[in-house]
Motif scaffolding. Structure first.
Motif, PDB file in Angstrom:
ATOM      1  N   PHE A   1       3.456  -4.253  -5.544  1.00  0.00           N
ATOM      2  CA  PHE A   1       3.293  -2.912  -5.801  1.00  0.00           C
ATOM      3  C   PHE A   1       4.639  -1.988  -5.259  1.00  0.00           C
ATOM      4  CE2 PHE A   1      -1.188  -4.206  -5.992  1.00  0.00           C
ATOM      5  CZ  PHE A   1      -1.360  -3.969  -7.142  1.00  0.00           C
ATOM      6  N   LYS A   2       4.856  -2.235  -3.982  1.00  0.00           N
ATOM      7  CA  LYS A   2       6.022  -1.735  -3.665  1.00  0.00           C
ATOM      8  C   LYS A   2       7.461  -2.117  -4.136  1.00  0.00           C
ATOM      9  CE  LYS A   2       6.580  -1.548   0.990  1.00  0.00           C
ATOM     10  NZ  LYS A   2       7.196  -2.028   2.626  1.00  0.00           N
TER      11      LYS A   2
ATOM     12  N   LEU B   1       7.756  -3.126  -7.457  1.00  0.00           N
ATOM     13  CA  LEU B   1       7.667  -2.687  -8.779  1.00  0.00           C
ATOM     14  C   LEU B   1       7.830  -1.115  -8.933  1.00  0.00           C
ATOM     15  CD1 LEU B   1       4.790  -5.446 -10.245  1.00  0.00           C
ATOM     16  CD2 LEU B   1       7.450  -5.424 -10.484  1.00  0.00           C
ATOM     17  N   GLU B   2       7.149  -0.576  -7.963  1.00  0.00           N
ATOM     18  CA  GLU B   2       7.014   1.000  -8.035  1.00  0.00           C
ATOM     19  C   GLU B   2       8.264   1.744  -7.379  1.00  0.00           C
ATOM     20  OE1 GLU B   2       3.367   2.034  -5.920  1.00  0.00           O
ATOM     21  OE2 GLU B   2       2.168   1.326  -7.778  1.00  0.00           O
ATOM     22  N   GLN B   3       8.935   1.140  -6.332  1.00  0.00           N
ATOM     23  CA  GLN B   3      10.051   1.614  -5.603  1.00  0.00           C
ATOM     24  C   GLN B   3      11.358   0.977  -5.560  1.00  0.00           C
ATOM     25  OE1 GLN B   3       9.409   4.511  -4.289  1.00  0.00           O
ATOM     26  NE2 GLN B   3       7.115   4.471  -4.506  1.00  0.00           N
TER      27      GLN B   3
ATOM     28  N   TRP C   1      10.243   6.754   0.297  1.00  0.00           N
ATOM     29  CA  TRP C   1       8.785   6.652  -0.172  1.00  0.00           C
ATOM     30  C   TRP C   1       7.844   6.791   1.141  1.00  0.00           C
ATOM     31  CZ3 TRP C   1      12.324   2.687  -1.333  1.00  0.00           C
ATOM     32  CH2 TRP C   1      12.110   1.596  -0.520  1.00  0.00           C
TER      33      TRP C   1
ATOM     34  N   TYR D   1       3.429   1.887   2.311  1.00  0.00           N
ATOM     35  CA  TYR D   1       2.547   0.810   1.847  1.00  0.00           C
ATOM     36  C   TYR D   1       1.849   0.203   2.741  1.00  0.00           C
ATOM     37  CZ  TYR D   1       4.493   1.650  -2.905  1.00  0.00           C
ATOM     38  OH  TYR D   1       4.947   2.556  -4.213  1.00  0.00           O
TER      39      TYR D   1
END
Length: 243
Positions: A13-14, A16-18, A238, A241
């Motif tokens: 997720f880190k 893909l999102e950041q 960000w 996470y």
């Protein structure tokens, strides 16, 4: 462009999102250890499918190893030559930069040295969630010294942990709660300190400590930040996470 960031810890997720949204065709991203080899398995997406996702992207992912990697898996990949040094290729564009190597990337020289000690080792299981190879061996230390023996300058140094004087400096910043006396890691941090004293460089980036901080001696601790390498400009930051 070349970018640099800190520990990923196998968090899809880190990524893909950041990370992924910033990267464009031809870009390079360097991760300062704890990329997370062996830890990318998710409930709905396997580790290998994540690597397959990376393999079809138009950018290149480079990383030094941290202390939280599955070294049995990482070292099972064939050693290849790439840009002047030895690497493990996980995919054609997902590449492990090995300890003590020097690479030429877009005309700049990079000295890399991964590894570190897991202070949470008592809560992990050997060869399941931590591996003795997290700390370098004599051959790896010698490899780094040999590659640096005929040069007194590299453009960038990329490591996971930091020189021991920098670790101590970080430990004096009370808000970070960083231990400055982890004796198990001192063979590595003192080694890096000797390199710091004997090698000129433009900038040194490292991860490991889960902090983002500009430090002395052109060194940067990086975790939840994405830098553009040459300008040292912050491109994205960000919230953590990590639990």
């Amino acid at each position: 462009m070349i970018y640099v960031t800190g520990d990923i810890h196998g968090n899809q997720f880190k990524w893909l999102e950041q990370i992924d949204p910033v990267l464009k065709e031809g870009d390079i991203i360097i991760v300062c250890g704890d990329f997370g080899i062996g830890f990318f398995q998710q409930k709905y997406s396997s580790e290998e499918s994540f690597y397959d996702f990376i393999s079809v992207q138009p950018y290149t992912v480079l990383f030094v190893d941290g202390n939280h990697e599955n070294f049995n898996k990482l070292n099972s990949y064939q050693v290849e030559s790439w840009n002047g040094g030895h690497v493990h290729k996980i995919r054609h564009n997902l590449i492990h930069l090995m300890r003590g190597e020097i690479y030429i990337i877009e005309g700049k020289t990079f000295f890399t040295f991964g590894g570190g000690y897991s202070i949470d080792q008592p809560f992990r299981k050997e060869n399941v969630s931590w591996w003795p190879a997290e700390m370098p061996n004599t051959k790896e230390y010698e490899n780094g010294l040999q590659h640096l023996s005929n040069r007194d300058y590299v453009d960038y140094i990329i490591t996971h942990t930091a020189p021991d004087e920098t670790v101590y400096f970080l430990s004096t910043i009370k808000q970070f709660h960083i231990k400055g006396d982890v004796y198990q890691e001192m063979p590595l941090t003192t080694y890096l300190n000797d390199i710091q004293k004997n090698t000129n460089y433009t900038h040194w980036y490292f991860g490991h400590f889960h902090v983002d901080k500009e430090l002395w001696r052109n060194q940067t601790a990086v975790f939840n930040t994405l830098y553009e390498l040459e300008s040292h400009q912050i491109i994205r930051q960000w919230n953590t996470y990590e639990e």
